[in-house]
Each structure stands twice: as structure tokens, then as C-alpha cells.
Design an enzyme around this catalytic site. Sequence first.
Site, PDB file in Angstrom:
ATOM      1  CB  THR B  77      -0.904   0.005   1.257  1.00 50.34           C
ATOM      2  OG1 THR B  77      -1.770  -1.103   1.174  1.00 50.34           O
ATOM      3  CG2 THR B  77      -1.722   1.267   1.358  1.00 50.34           C
ATOM      4  CB  THR B 153       0.785  -3.446   6.552  1.00 50.75           C
ATOM      5  OG1 THR B 153      -0.472  -3.526   5.901  1.00 50.75           O
ATOM      6  CG2 THR B 153       1.312  -2.030   6.502  1.00 50.75           C
ATOM      7  CG  ASP B 154      -2.101  -7.944   4.331  1.00 49.00           C
ATOM      8  OD1 ASP B 154      -2.414  -6.932   4.988  1.00 49.00           O
ATOM      9  OD2 ASP B 154      -2.897  -8.568   3.597  1.00 49.00           O
ATOM     10  CE  LYS B 231      -2.322  -5.113   8.631  1.00 51.75           C
ATOM     11  NZ  LYS B 231      -2.552  -5.160   7.192  1.00 51.75           N
TER      12      LYS B 231
END
Lengths: 597, 415
Positions: B77, B153-154, B231
Site C-alpha cells: 500500500t 503491511t500484511d 500486525k
Amino acid sequence: MEEPILKCGIEIHQRLDTGKLFCRCPSTLSEDEKPDLQIIRNLRASESEMGELDRAARLEQEKQLDFKYDAFRRNCCLVETDEEPPLPIDHEALLLVLGVAQQLNMRVVDQVHTMRKIVVDGSNTSGFQRTALIATNGFMETSQGKVGIDTIAVEEESAGILETEKSGLKHYRLDRLGIPLIELATSPDIVSGEHCKEVAEKIGMILRATGKAARGLGTIRQDVNISIPQGTRVEIKGVQDLKLIPKIVEIEVNRQKNLLTLLEKLKGVQPEENPQVMDLTEIFANTESGLINRGIVSGQRVMGFRLQGHKGILGTELQPGKRYGTELADYAKTAGVKGIIHSDEELSKYKISSEEFTKLRENLEVGEEDAFVFVVAEEGTARMALARVKERAALREIIGETRKVNQDGTSAYMRPLPGKARMYPETDIRAIDITQTTLIEAKQRAGEGLDAKKKKLDDLLNPEMAKRMIKSRHLKTFEKLVEMGVEPMLAAATLEDTLVALRREGVEIKNPETTLSDLFEHYLKGEFVKSAIIEILPAMAEGKGVLEILEERQLHKISGEPLKKLVLEHNKNLGEIMKNYRLRVDAKEVKELMNSL
Amino acid sequence: MKLKRVKLNKKGVTYEGFILPQSNDKTIVLKLENGYNIGLSKEGTSIEELGEIEVLPKTKETTQERGEIAILSMGGTICSRVEYKTGAVFPSTTPGELMHNLPELEKICSFHTKSLFAMLSEDMAPKHWSIAANAIKEEIDQGVDGVVILHGTDTMHYSSAALSYMLQDTPVPVVLVGAQRSPDRPSTDARLNILNAAYTAKGPIAQVGVCMHADTNDDYAYFHLGTRVRKMHTSSRDAFQSIGVNPLAKVDFRNELFEPRCNYDDRGGKLKFNNEVSENVALVYTYPGMNPKILDSLADYDGIVIAGTGLGHVATDPFKAKNVKRVLPEIQALCASGIPVVMSSQCIFGRVNLNVYTAGRMLQEAGVIGSDADWTPEAAYAKLCWVLGHEKNQKKVETEMMIPIAGDITPRSVV
Ligand SMILES: [Zn+2]
């Protein structure tokens, strides 16, 4: 000069009484509530998909970029705090807009695409307002012929601003953010101020006829677009009182006319390339002027520049009581100063001495035909404010502006007209196909429409009251009361006359719908008579229950045996009985009784 | 990219605008003059072409002189912008393009950028960690002061753990950073995250870690240890949290604040580099009623990490209850065949302990590794991939797994 041909259109924003548009929070407000969470955010304008940065967005960018938000658990979720992607559009809101679009003979799009309208003034935590165009190319009938309805869109309401803190930090409340709005724009087919008012009224009625228009202060907003030949489109924002519209239109037409005359005078005057901004603080070292002295003491500077060939120009009146100088001041204010001081003003009102005046003229090298402008502010702010003034004063045409309406019908500059570069696709929401089934469902959901409603009211009420009721913000309550079984004229008169009469006496019924439903429930049981209503309502406004009030004030209806006794006691004298028991007996019943005895 | 300007006529109404590429066989998506996009079905629509415009993203001419900091992009992202065909966010921004919107970065450090991948982080595999580790090593060899990695970020916490093993004793900070709001939004967290990451890359902590928003506010960030970060939220800015330890540091470039929160490794270490990985490791989440066959199907793997329940349990059924699907025999069989089986806990917080209950003891007896380790399932997985990259012997793998590296296993659970 010939009367210029007016081009005028109106844009209406109406809040809908459904759930929020892109999350499943209720559309409630949290006035005077303590926030459950406060957050600080920073916004920066990004480029639109077309690669240009919008002019209005860029202007905001120069200003403070940190914002504070109050959030409330009962009506805010992670969507409002911009911590979660939006959910699909509220189906009811979509249906209502589709329904209204059909009532206005519009062409509905086949696929709805949600957009992001970039707004970096902090009023949206995301930095954009989500909006979707639903239909175009409609029209409505008016006394002056057809008026085109260009577009209807559904969009999310912004966050309400609470205050701008001393540091410049803007503080918003998130409860309002995300409430659905219908945004409806007419073509510039409106021919006069009166006509504009008529169109605004009619659209308001159409929206209220859906039964799902939110009511209360600020739930509907009108923006009027006005231009004259050689003028340009100016958007006057935030019109609340429809009665003011004709005056607003007249003042704006005159403002543009006056500007054209003024520009004529400035024809030979070239804007100076780089008028030197000078620090004039020294001149006021021993000033009598409280305003200037206070500024200097707190570390501010006096800064100004010369405007060649502008003598007398700044003093030209453009709107009632507002001169060209005020126009420049409005530009300066957008940089954060309180105002400007200029040479076409009576400087003695600031207690600026003639000695100081002379020094100002010397320092700025002001010639016979020249004017000057100065501000008192911190140096950075002062320079930015003067730059804005310079930019405005250099214009030799009328430019598109967004202006804010004042209570007297005049307006003040707010920001440039936003351009189309503000739009960016909302990538988190999928496009919605509009099917025939949806359109039919929408028709049902949005209700019978204004004309059908008018007809119904004509059947229920006398012509005068029917006309008032169709425009009334109490229309929905009226329908509810009639449905309960209240006589239509009594319901209408209570809503339209009694409430107004009470308000004049300072009695405010906060929630007419619940209060009157409660009142008439007891009335329908025969507990009191019509004439007692005006006595009961003020006590209800204080929070008392109907039964309690009847007991306390002895307002129980007298009928049956006790009434018979009363009639006999008063020798069947109707006048006498009504004089003494007006609030407790029903005249019709008394008459019938007298005839039968 | 070129956009066609057209006039569409449909049942007597004309629409003017640009045809957008997300149009398909049935629907034309048009950008109108007023900025709105609308979809019109092609049926009964006539099109008149009016011209074409070129739409190109503005890219800052980066001279690419070497700077103090290397900014390497792995996608996500943080490097994304709108993809027209689907109207969805897609990783396509070059680092140079991104930096164009970050004039403040030049005030923090000089830098150069390099694009390693443009991919979604959920698409990454251990091979990508290896390639990234190699690129970082090259930068370190050439003398950068720090490395910033732009990452989706995943799976950023898998990568940060893997890089912690591959780049042990890094002499400079290696800072992974991502964004939960894409950079095409005014409210993006990418800006503050990147600037704080760059500030961290110039800072004193020479370790691999993740730098992200500390809370929902746009003020400061935390630098988290690469092996202990995870996360913990699907969408919030403060999704990344340190598990069972303090963040390494609080970072706020705007106030020139860099505040270490625990002991850390200074700059100047001697890099121990090893980027070999096994790409044949499984991570299995157990659950009530799990079919034992799932474990049978893992017999071809080099190693298996289990995210067990509680202290590190699976269905062992010591009490021979009714209707139990035991998976113990399958685990015993896997261990017996020489496959390292590593236990972690789906509780995320807390330590694996295979001594407390009979179930745990039975697993230990079967040969399951991991008792007393407080690693996250993701760190355990990355570690096993890495260990199996250079060591296949089951006993040696076990020994190596249990040696704490880069803080992945802490000696004591601090109150
Ligand atoms: Zn919500």
C-alpha cells in the site's frame, strides 16, 4: 446601463434521516456531550487521478495541517476516524435519492461510482468527502417555466467544527460526519431572486415529501450561484433563510456590476510587478493607536505595501456598507489576519495620527494617485496576508469565488471556486449497477411525491392551511397525527399556529412529534377539550405529563352527568357557561345538551 | 497513459468526458466534466470521439546519487496508487514518485531509492526475503548509514523476522515501514511513517525492525523489534504492536525525538549474512475438530510450525474421551520421519510450555520443539525457513531453533 441578464442556479444539500452513508452508525448528533476519544490528525492534499492539484485544496494546504477530532462511541466508529475502510452505501439513502431523481424527471446513471472529493480543511478525517452522482438531466415546473435539474448526488456530511484554537489548530466533532446528504443542483435557468426562492422552496418540499428529510437547524443548506454578463459564476454558500434569497441575488448582481465599473476605472492601471512589502513598525513606536500598539507589544509587525493608481478605488462601495477595501480584507483574512487598514479609510478611527500617516506615505513612496494597505500581525502571517491582497488587487476581471453569506444578505470571500480536479475515485467501494428493480423499489420508497401529497392535503384541509402544510417542516408529524385519528384541521392548527404562538411567548416545544403524539393520545380519549391545548402545552414543555397537568390545573373535560348539572345550574345560559368553563367543556356538546333538556 | 475524450449520446441525452479504462464490454465508465465518474451501459449508446489526452503521474527526477540512506521498495500500500482498470489500489508507484510527495525527507537525510518488487505483501514467499536480504547487504557493503524498506503491511512482520535472521549483527539500522492508508489519500499514514523510518535509519539502533504509527494520532511512531512485532489489526494505523516486549524506541522526527525504550545493539556490528532459506515449510493453525488427514498431507515438507492452542496444544486425547479426533499419532509420525515440528501459540501473547499438561508432555515425547519459547508463530515460521536453508539434520535444527536470535525468544516474561 441596461439591466444585466441574470444567470442563476441553486444547489441544495438536504440531510437524510437514515443511517450513515458508509458505515452502520446511527445519524445522531452529540451536542454538548463529552467525547469518548480525542484524536490528532494531519492532512496533506494528494494529487488527483488527473494529476493536478486543485486550487482550493492547495490554498488549504498552506494553512495549518494538524486537526483535532472528538469522537463519540454511540455514533462514531472506525470509519469516521478513518481507521477502517467504508462499508457499502446505505441502501435506504440510495433508494431515496433514486426516488427523488425519478420524481424530478432525471436520467439515472446505469452504474453508480463513488468518488472522493478532496477537502483538506479538516472537515473530513480522510481528507475527502465521499460522493456519488446518481442522475442528470431532469427538470421541474415553476411559475416561470421549466427549470433544469442538472445533477443529483448522494454524499456524506462533513464533521462539524467546534472551534479554531489559538494555535490555529482546528477542532472538529465527528458525530455529524457520514450522515447522508442529497445534493441537488439546478441549471442556471432561474430568472430572478423571487424565482430562485420559489425553486428553493419547491425543492425543499419535494425532499420533505419523502418523509425522510432530516429536520432541525442546519439540516438543509442552499448555495446560490450567480453571474451576470462579463461577470463570472460566484457561489454564495450557507443560505439558511429562503426569504433572504431575493436580497442576496440583488446584492450579488450589484456587486458584480460595481466591480465591472471599478475595473473600467482601473483600465489604465497596471498592477505593479513586485510591490515592495515594507516593515512599518518603527513608525508606530509611540503610537496612540490601541490596536497597533497591542500588536507591537505582543511581538507583531506592521507591514504594508503601495497600490499604484488606487486612490479612491479601495473606498468604492460594492455591497451595502462594504467597500472594495473590505473585499481585499476578506482575502487577507484567509491568511489568518483580523483585517487590513487602507488609505481610503478614515485613519483617525484607529487613532493613527496625521504624522504617522505622512510617514507611512513617505516610507511607502505613495504618490497622489496611489493608495496603501497595511496589516498588523506576526511577520509570516502578515506577508502571506499581503500576498493575498496583492494577488486580488492585481486581478483585472471578476473571478469565480466561493463566498459566505452574511445575515444581512451581503457576502464575504471564502475561497476560490473548487475545480473539477477535486475528484478521485473511491477505490474502497465497488460500483453499483442500477437495475429496473432498484428503480421501482426506489419509487415506492421515496413516496407518492409532492403533487400527490398536495392533493391529499387539499382534501383534508382548507385551501389556505393546505398551502401552509405542504411547506411545513411539521408535515411528517401532521401525517402521523391524522393517522392517529386527530381531526386534520385541529392537528394542522396546533402545529402551525399554536406552536408559533407559544414560541413567541418563549415556550419552545423541543420535540413536537413526541410531545404532540402524547398530547393527542389523551385528547382522543376525551380527557380534555380543544381549548385546553394551549394551556397544557407550556407545562409539557417543562417536562410534565399530561395527566399530571390536568390534575394540577383542573382541566379535566366536563361531560355527561356533571355537564348536565352545570347546564341546569346556569339556566341553560350558553354564554355564561362558556365564559366560566371555556377550558373544560365542549361548546357543541353543551348546545346539544341544552336542546335535549 | 492516454484517455479518450468523447461525446456519448444515450436516448437523447449527451454526456461529455473521458472514457476510463475500467470500462468493459457492457459498461462505459465516463469521467464527466464535473469530475464525477459514472457508468453507462453500452446498449443504445452512440460514441463520438473528440480527442485524446495524456495522463502521466508526475515523477520527480531523482538523480540517484548515493545518499546516506537507501530506500528499497518491496511494494505494498505504501507504494500504491489507483489502478484504473479495476478502480482498485494497486502497487505501482516507484519510490522516486513517492518521494516527490515528501519534500521533508530531504531535510532528514540524503537518500537513494531502488525498487526490488512491486507486489502485494500477501504474495511474498521466502525467496523474496532472500532477494531483499541480498539487496540490503549490498547497500551495507557500499557503506550506507541505514536502510529503509517500503513493504506491504500484511506480511511485514514475517519479512522483518526473516531479515532479522538473515542479517544478524547488522552494522546499521534496517527499518521496514508500511502504510495502512494509501499515499494517494490526504490522510495517509505513509508520510509520517516514512519520515519516522528515515529518522530511525539515521538513529543509533542497529537492528532490524518495523517503524509504524504508535497510536491512532498522527504524532509519533514506534520502532519495533523485527522478531517480536505483529500486525494486530486489519486496518488501523497502530496495527503493529510489539508482542510481550517494549518497542525498541519512540520516534518523532517532527520534534527531533528518538527515545530508546530498552537495551539495543549499537551501530558498527560485523554483519553475519546468510540468506539461504527453505521454501518448503508449513505453518498450521490447529482448531477443534481438525481432521488428522491435514497433518498426513504435510509429510513432504522440510519442516512444520504449528500454531497450537493455549500453551501449545493440539488434540492428544490423553483421557480417551468420546468423539475426539486425535492428531497426536500423525504428529508422532511426522517427527519420527525426521521432520522438525515446531510449536507456537495462537494466543500470540505468552510462552509455549509443553510441561504443564499431559497433552504438552505427549507432544514433547513425540519430538515437538518449542517448549519455553515465547516466539510468535510468524517468527517461528521465518526462523524454521531460515534454519532449514542451511541445516537439514533434525537434531541440529532443534538445537539451532532454540538458540535465541535477534530477541525472538526472551529469557523471562517481564511483568
Ligand atoms: Zn460509523
